[in-house]
Each structure stands twice: as C-alpha cells, then as structure tokens.
Design a protein around this motif. Structure first.
Motif, PDB file in Angstrom:
ATOM      1  N   PRO A  67      58.814 105.206  10.662  1.00 26.60           N
ATOM      2  CA  PRO A  67      57.354 105.010  10.703  1.00 26.60           C
ATOM      3  C   PRO A  67      56.574 106.219  11.216  1.00 26.60           C
ATOM      4  CG  PRO A  67      58.471 103.702  12.396  1.00 26.60           C
ATOM      5  CD  PRO A  67      59.532 104.209  11.474  1.00 26.60           C
ATOM      6  N   LEU A  68      57.252 107.110  11.949  1.00 23.38           N
ATOM      7  CA  LEU A  68      56.563 108.306  12.451  1.00 23.38           C
ATOM      8  C   LEU A  68      56.511 109.438  11.426  1.00 23.38           C
ATOM      9  CD1 LEU A  68      57.939 108.547  16.118  1.00 23.38           C
ATOM     10  CD2 LEU A  68      55.700 107.728  15.373  1.00 23.38           C
ATOM     11  N   HIS A  69      57.337 109.369  10.419  1.00 23.44           N
ATOM     12  CA  HIS A  69      57.449 110.462   9.452  1.00 23.44           C
ATOM     13  C   HIS A  69      56.103 110.822   8.804  1.00 23.44           C
ATOM     14  CE1 HIS A  69      59.628 112.245   5.691  1.00 23.44           C
ATOM     15  NE2 HIS A  69      58.992 113.148   6.389  1.00 23.44           N
ATOM     16  N   PRO A  70      55.311 109.849   8.324  1.00 24.98           N
ATOM     17  CA  PRO A  70      54.041 110.209   7.679  1.00 24.98           C
ATOM     18  C   PRO A  70      53.117 111.036   8.563  1.00 24.98           C
ATOM     19  CG  PRO A  70      54.571 107.906   7.273  1.00 24.98           C
ATOM     20  CD  PRO A  70      55.543 108.398   8.300  1.00 24.98           C
ATOM     21  N   TYR A  71      53.176 110.809   9.865  1.00 24.12           N
ATOM     22  CA  TYR A  71      52.266 111.533  10.757  1.00 24.12           C
ATOM     23  C   TYR A  71      52.644 113.012  10.883  1.00 24.12           C
ATOM     24  CZ  TYR A  71      50.597 106.883  11.815  1.00 24.12           C
ATOM     25  OH  TYR A  71      50.066 105.631  11.704  1.00 24.12           O
ATOM     26  N   PHE A  72      53.922 113.321  10.780  1.00 23.96           N
ATOM     27  CA  PHE A  72      54.333 114.729  10.789  1.00 23.96           C
ATOM     28  C   PHE A  72      53.994 115.405   9.459  1.00 23.96           C
ATOM     29  CE2 PHE A  72      56.916 113.047  14.263  1.00 23.96           C
ATOM     30  CZ  PHE A  72      56.753 114.047  15.213  1.00 23.96           C
ATOM     31  N   ILE A  73      54.072 114.653   8.367  1.00 24.14           N
ATOM     32  CA  ILE A  73      53.633 115.197   7.076  1.00 24.14           C
ATOM     33  C   ILE A  73      52.140 115.495   7.135  1.00 24.14           C
ATOM     34  CG2 ILE A  73      53.354 114.712   4.618  1.00 24.14           C
ATOM     35  CD1 ILE A  73      55.816 112.893   4.803  1.00 24.14           C
ATOM     36  N   MET A  74      51.378 114.566   7.671  1.00 21.41           N
ATOM     37  CA  MET A  74      49.928 114.765   7.797  1.00 21.41           C
ATOM     38  C   MET A  74      49.626 115.989   8.661  1.00 21.41           C
ATOM     39  SD  MET A  74      48.963 110.761   8.395  1.00 21.41           S
ATOM     40  CE  MET A  74      47.420 111.141   9.202  1.00 21.41           C
ATOM     41  N   ALA A  75      50.342 116.123   9.766  1.00 22.84           N
ATOM     42  CA  ALA A  75      50.117 117.277  10.652  1.00 22.84           C
ATOM     43  C   ALA A  75      50.353 118.577   9.898  1.00 22.84           C
ATOM     44  CB  ALA A  75      51.047 117.187  11.863  1.00 22.84           C
ATOM     45  N   GLY A  76      51.401 118.623   9.075  1.00 20.77           N
ATOM     46  CA  GLY A  76      51.688 119.827   8.292  1.00 20.77           C
ATOM     47  C   GLY A  76      50.576 120.138   7.311  1.00 20.77           C
ATOM     48  N   PHE A  77      50.055 119.117   6.607  1.00 24.80           N
ATOM     49  CA  PHE A  77      48.970 119.318   5.644  1.00 24.80           C
ATOM     50  C   PHE A  77      47.703 119.827   6.327  1.00 24.80           C
ATOM     51  CE2 PHE A  77      50.579 115.982   2.349  1.00 24.80           C
ATOM     52  CZ  PHE A  77      51.555 116.886   1.944  1.00 24.80           C
ATOM     53  N   ILE A  78      47.404 119.272   7.492  1.00 21.51           N
ATOM     54  CA  ILE A  78      46.170 119.649   8.195  1.00 21.51           C
ATOM     55  C   ILE A  78      46.284 121.027   8.839  1.00 21.51           C
ATOM     56  CG2 ILE A  78      44.709 119.074  10.183  1.00 21.51           C
ATOM     57  CD1 ILE A  78      45.293 116.102   9.535  1.00 21.51           C
ATOM     58  N   VAL A 125      46.930 109.598  -1.295  1.00 20.92           N
ATOM     59  CA  VAL A 125      47.336 110.859  -0.668  1.00 20.92           C
ATOM     60  C   VAL A 125      48.843 111.023  -0.846  1.00 20.92           C
ATOM     61  CG1 VAL A 125      47.336 112.251   1.433  1.00 20.92           C
ATOM     62  CG2 VAL A 125      45.453 110.657   1.000  1.00 20.92           C
ATOM     63  N   PHE A 126      49.636 110.203  -0.183  1.00 25.19           N
ATOM     64  CA  PHE A 126      51.082 110.172  -0.381  1.00 25.19           C
ATOM     65  C   PHE A 126      51.626 108.865   0.179  1.00 25.19           C
ATOM     66  CE2 PHE A 126      50.655 112.079   3.861  1.00 25.19           C
ATOM     67  CZ  PHE A 126      51.580 111.342   4.594  1.00 25.19           C
ATOM     68  N   TRP A 127      52.853 108.530  -0.199  1.00 25.55           N
ATOM     69  CA  TRP A 127      53.498 107.346   0.362  1.00 25.55           C
ATOM     70  C   TRP A 127      55.012 107.539   0.292  1.00 25.55           C
ATOM     71  CZ3 TRP A 127      56.212 104.191  -3.253  1.00 25.55           C
ATOM     72  CH2 TRP A 127      55.950 104.484  -4.593  1.00 25.55           C
ATOM     73  N   ILE A 128      55.723 106.829   1.125  1.00 28.17           N
ATOM     74  CA  ILE A 128      57.179 106.942   1.214  1.00 28.17           C
ATOM     75  C   ILE A 128      57.787 105.579   0.860  1.00 28.17           C
ATOM     76  CG2 ILE A 128      59.142 107.460   2.719  1.00 28.17           C
ATOM     77  CD1 ILE A 128      57.217 109.166   4.392  1.00 28.17           C
ATOM     78  N   ASP A 129      58.691 105.584  -0.126  1.00 25.08           N
ATOM     79  CA  ASP A 129      59.270 104.307  -0.548  1.00 25.08           C
ATOM     80  C   ASP A 129      60.444 103.908   0.348  1.00 25.08           C
ATOM     81  OD1 ASP A 129      61.542 105.729  -1.368  1.00 25.08           O
ATOM     82  OD2 ASP A 129      60.902 105.820  -3.462  1.00 25.08           O
ATOM     83  N   ALA A 130      61.064 102.780   0.025  1.00 26.91           N
ATOM     84  CA  ALA A 130      62.132 102.220   0.866  1.00 26.91           C
ATOM     85  C   ALA A 130      63.381 103.092   0.900  1.00 26.91           C
ATOM     86  CB  ALA A 130      62.500 100.818   0.378  1.00 26.91           C
ATOM     87  N   SER A 131      63.555 103.951  -0.108  1.00 28.96           N
ATOM     88  CA  SER A 131      64.721 104.843  -0.119  1.00 28.96           C
ATOM     89  C   SER A 131      64.424 106.181   0.552  1.00 28.96           C
ATOM     90  CB  SER A 131      65.183 105.080  -1.565  1.00 28.96           C
ATOM     91  OG  SER A 131      64.165 105.748  -2.307  1.00 28.96           O
ATOM     92  N   ASN A 132      63.261 106.268   1.246  1.00 24.13           N
ATOM     93  CA  ASN A 132      62.839 107.463   1.984  1.00 24.13           C
ATOM     94  C   ASN A 132      62.499 108.630   1.055  1.00 24.13           C
ATOM     95  OD1 ASN A 132      62.100 108.663   4.397  1.00 24.13           O
ATOM     96  ND2 ASN A 132      64.105 109.619   4.701  1.00 24.13           N
ATOM     97  N   THR A 133      61.971 108.319  -0.116  1.00 28.07           N
ATOM     98  CA  THR A 133      61.517 109.341  -1.061  1.00 28.07           C
ATOM     99  C   THR A 133      60.007 109.502  -0.941  1.00 28.07           C
ATOM    100  OG1 THR A 133      63.291 108.812  -2.603  1.00 28.07           O
ATOM    101  CG2 THR A 133      61.407 110.043  -3.477  1.00 28.07           C
ATOM    102  N   LEU A 134      59.562 110.733  -0.786  1.00 27.75           N
ATOM    103  CA  LEU A 134      58.136 111.021  -0.647  1.00 27.75           C
ATOM    104  C   LEU A 134      57.482 111.090  -2.027  1.00 27.75           C
ATOM    105  CD1 LEU A 134      55.642 111.926   1.052  1.00 27.75           C
ATOM    106  CD2 LEU A 134      56.453 114.285   0.736  1.00 27.75           C
ATOM    107  N   HIS A 135      56.379 110.387  -2.202  1.00 24.17           N
ATOM    108  CA  HIS A 135      55.615 110.423  -3.444  1.00 24.17           C
ATOM    109  C   HIS A 135      54.247 111.039  -3.148  1.00 24.17           C
ATOM    110  CE1 HIS A 135      58.456 107.773  -5.624  1.00 24.17           C
ATOM    111  NE2 HIS A 135      58.650 107.248  -4.420  1.00 24.17           N
ATOM    112  N   ARG A 136      54.008 112.215  -3.688  1.00 26.19           N
ATOM    113  CA  ARG A 136      52.740 112.905  -3.470  1.00 26.19           C
ATOM    114  C   ARG A 136      51.784 112.548  -4.593  1.00 26.19           C
ATOM    115  NH1 ARG A 136      53.544 119.037  -1.510  1.00 26.19           N
ATOM    116  NH2 ARG A 136      51.291 118.727  -1.436  1.00 26.19           N
TER     117      ARG A 136
END
Length: 361
Positions: A67-78, A125-136
């Motif tokens: 659940p924390l993964h999206p926030y690190f992706i967001m930090a990188g984008f910003i 923006v993006f989302w992560i599926d159940a198999s931990n694959t990032l969809h941009r």
C-alpha cells in the motif's frame, strides 16, 4: 542486503559525484553564496528522489503490491519536475526576473504536483494491479510534459547567453539540457532508473566548475565580462569589426552607498548591467571596467543598430529609475583605441553633467 547492493550498483557514481561536489562547495563556501544556496536546494531534492526511486524499485520487484508503493511513485514524479525547475533557476542566475515571470516559471511544477497528488483516487494517473504490475495512464506523463516545458525555457536561456557573448556557457547549457532530455526519454521508453538523477547531478557539478572558471573573465556581481577580458578582446581581435564603443557611468552611486548601504549600491550596479545585457544586439559584449563604469563593444552591427540599442537602453533605465550617463563613439577604420575611448569618455561626461543639471532643475 539486496536493496543495499542495488543502491551501490545503480547510484555509486551519483554518490561519489555528490561527495566531490559537496566538498568543492565546502572549500568555496565563502564565495558564490547565492549559487551555492541554489545548488544546495537542488541537492536537497536529489536525496529524497534517489531514496524514493530505490524504494520504488524494491517494491516493484515484490510478488504482491504494498500500500505504500504508490506514494513513492508519486514522490518520484513530483520531485523530478521540481528538480528540473531548480536546474533552470540555477542556470538563469544573474537574469532579471519579475515576480510575474517567477510565478509563471512555477506553474508547470505546481500543476504537475497537483495532478500527481490525485493518483490515490484517480486511476487516470496510474494504478497497480493485484500482480504488482504498474499501469501508467495518460496523466502519468504530465511530469514529462512539465519537464519538456522547462527544457524549452533552458534552451531559450542558452540562446540568450550566446547572444550576450557568453558562447561557452550557452554551449554548455545546451549540452547539459540535451543530456537531461535524453535521460527523461530513456526513463519513459526504456524504464531505466537513476539516469535523470545522474544527468542533473553531473550538470550541476560541471556548471559549478564552469562558473569558477568564468571568474577569470567575468565580473562576480553582474555577470558581465571584466576589465581583463575587455583588453584581451581588444588585443586578440585587433578591433576588427567593432562599430562603436559605448561607456556607461552610474550617477550618484556613492550617495546611494553612503545613505542606503553598499547592498543597495550593489543592487543598482546589478540592475544597470542586467538592463544593458538584455538590450544589446547579438555579438555585442558588455564589460565592467571597475566600480560603476561599464563599456560595450558593438560588433557585427551597423552604427544605426548601435544607436537604436543605446536608445532602448536609455528607455529601460528610465523605466527602472536608474540614472546612468552614456557616451558612444563610432570606431573608424584604422583608429586607435585611445582616441575612440577618449571621445566616448568625453560624451559620457557631457551626459553626466546634463543629467545632474536636470536633477537640480
């Protein structure tokens, strides 16, 4: 241990470059305080970006999403966009920048931040599926659009430096921003990591070194060429192609220093130099000869163009409330420097007396 091995393998060069740059800035901490402050600001952004990138990669190779993964992706984008913005602010050092223009420069970074912060509730923006694959999705490319805007601004600054006679700096900026653009494209197309951080850090390091090299021929306060460069140019080019020589002398600078302090005097000197630099035709160079005295060598332009530029400069002085005496003399074929300089000097003092008489009337 795996995360540590990953950091060393990807970011070792970044860490070493950062160490050398930090040491060099520490050794020179008494000089270039403004540019040091700006570069420290960039380094402050680089550190959390490197951390967020590595943590992002660590989460991305796990079997299940965190659940924390999206926030690190967001930090990188910003952080990426704010870092590119900071790089633009560093390379435009010495330029006049009104509050409106400064606010406009902030717009791409602020808009990007606002959009990326909606990612937890906005699948566009993006989302992560159940198999931990990032969809941009479409909005995940807003950081690259914002970075592209800053790239265009940086190219404009580089072209402006070339027009003002600072060819080496202009070329360095074009090469630096081009490598940053390649890094951004590489991250998009090849999904590489750490490339943008390395490109920006190397740009900061080499630009910082360039600024110190430029001290030999540039005036620290104004960014104009110095007295040594003035006579070197006269000697090396044998005055060929010089249309005219103009002299500038700021009125009542001593009074400003005495009544409002030397910081105000420095501000006036900087303002005058910035006005002249912004108004000169291409290939015409500004030199600070000492104190409140400046000179311009008009090259590769007609006398009429030089006179128009001088008229524009006077108009900008009036708008800014600067009182600066000006004298310009045409440089005839075969004329010696001293004769041309004496004429310009005499005309400048005539103008100075006229301005003083007008102020007393």
């Amino acid at each position: 241990m795996e995360l540590f091995r990953q950091i060393i393998s990807v970011d070792f060069v970044v860490l070493v470059t950062l160490l050398y740059l930090a040491l060099f800035m520490w050794f020179n901490r008494a000089y270039d305080r403004e540019i040091n402050r700006q570069i420290v600001g960039a380094l402050v952004l680089l550190a959390p970006l490197a951390i967020s990138d590595n943590v992002d990669y660590w989460y991305s190779v796990q079997a299940t999403p965190d659940p924390l993964h999206p926030y690190f992706i967001m930090a990188g984008f910003i952080l990426r966009v704010w870092l590119v913005y900071t790089a633009v602010m560093i390379i435009r050092h010495g330029d006049r920048l009104s509050r409106v223009k400064h606010a406009l420069l902030l717009v791409p970074a602020i808009v990007n931040t606002a959009i990326i912060l909606t990612a937890p509730v906005n699948p566009s923006v993006f989302w992560i599926d159940a198999s931990n694959t990032l969809h941009r999705e479409a909005l995940s490319f807003v950081p690259h659009i914002a970075s592209g805007i800053y790239f265009v601004i940086a190219l404009y600054i580089a072209a402006k430096r070339c027009r003002q006679g600072f060819i080496e700096e202009g070329v360095l900026l074009i090469v630096a921003m081009s490598t940053i653009l390649v890094a951004v494209i590489s991250e998009i197309v090849l999904s590489t990591r750490g490339i943008l951080i390395s490109a920006i850090l190397l740009m900061l390091a080499f630009y910082y070194l360039y600024i110190h090299m430029a001290h030999f021929k540039r005036d620290n306060l104004t960014g104009a060429f110095n007295r040594m460069k003035f006579f070197a140019d006269l000697s090396s080019r044998k005055t060929g192609g010089i249309t005219a020589l103009a002299e500038f002398d700021i009125n009542d600078l001593k009074a400003a220093n005495d009544t409002r302090g030397h910081a105000e005097g420095d501000r006036i000197i900087h303002e005058v130099a910035a006005i002249i630099l912004d108004s000169l035709p291409a290939h015409c160079h500004l030199y600070r000869l000492g104190g409140d005295e400046f000179a311009v060598l008009f090259r590769a332009c007609s006398l009429d163009e030089a006179q128009k530029a001088l008229g524009k400069i006077r108009g900008e002085f009036d708008k800014a409330g600067c009182t600066c005496a000006v004298g310009m003399s045409e440089w005839g074929d075969g004329e010696e420097f001293q004769a041309v300089y004496n004429r310009a000097d005499a005309l400048m003092y005539e103008d100075k007396n006229r301005l003083k008489a007008g102020a007393q009337a």
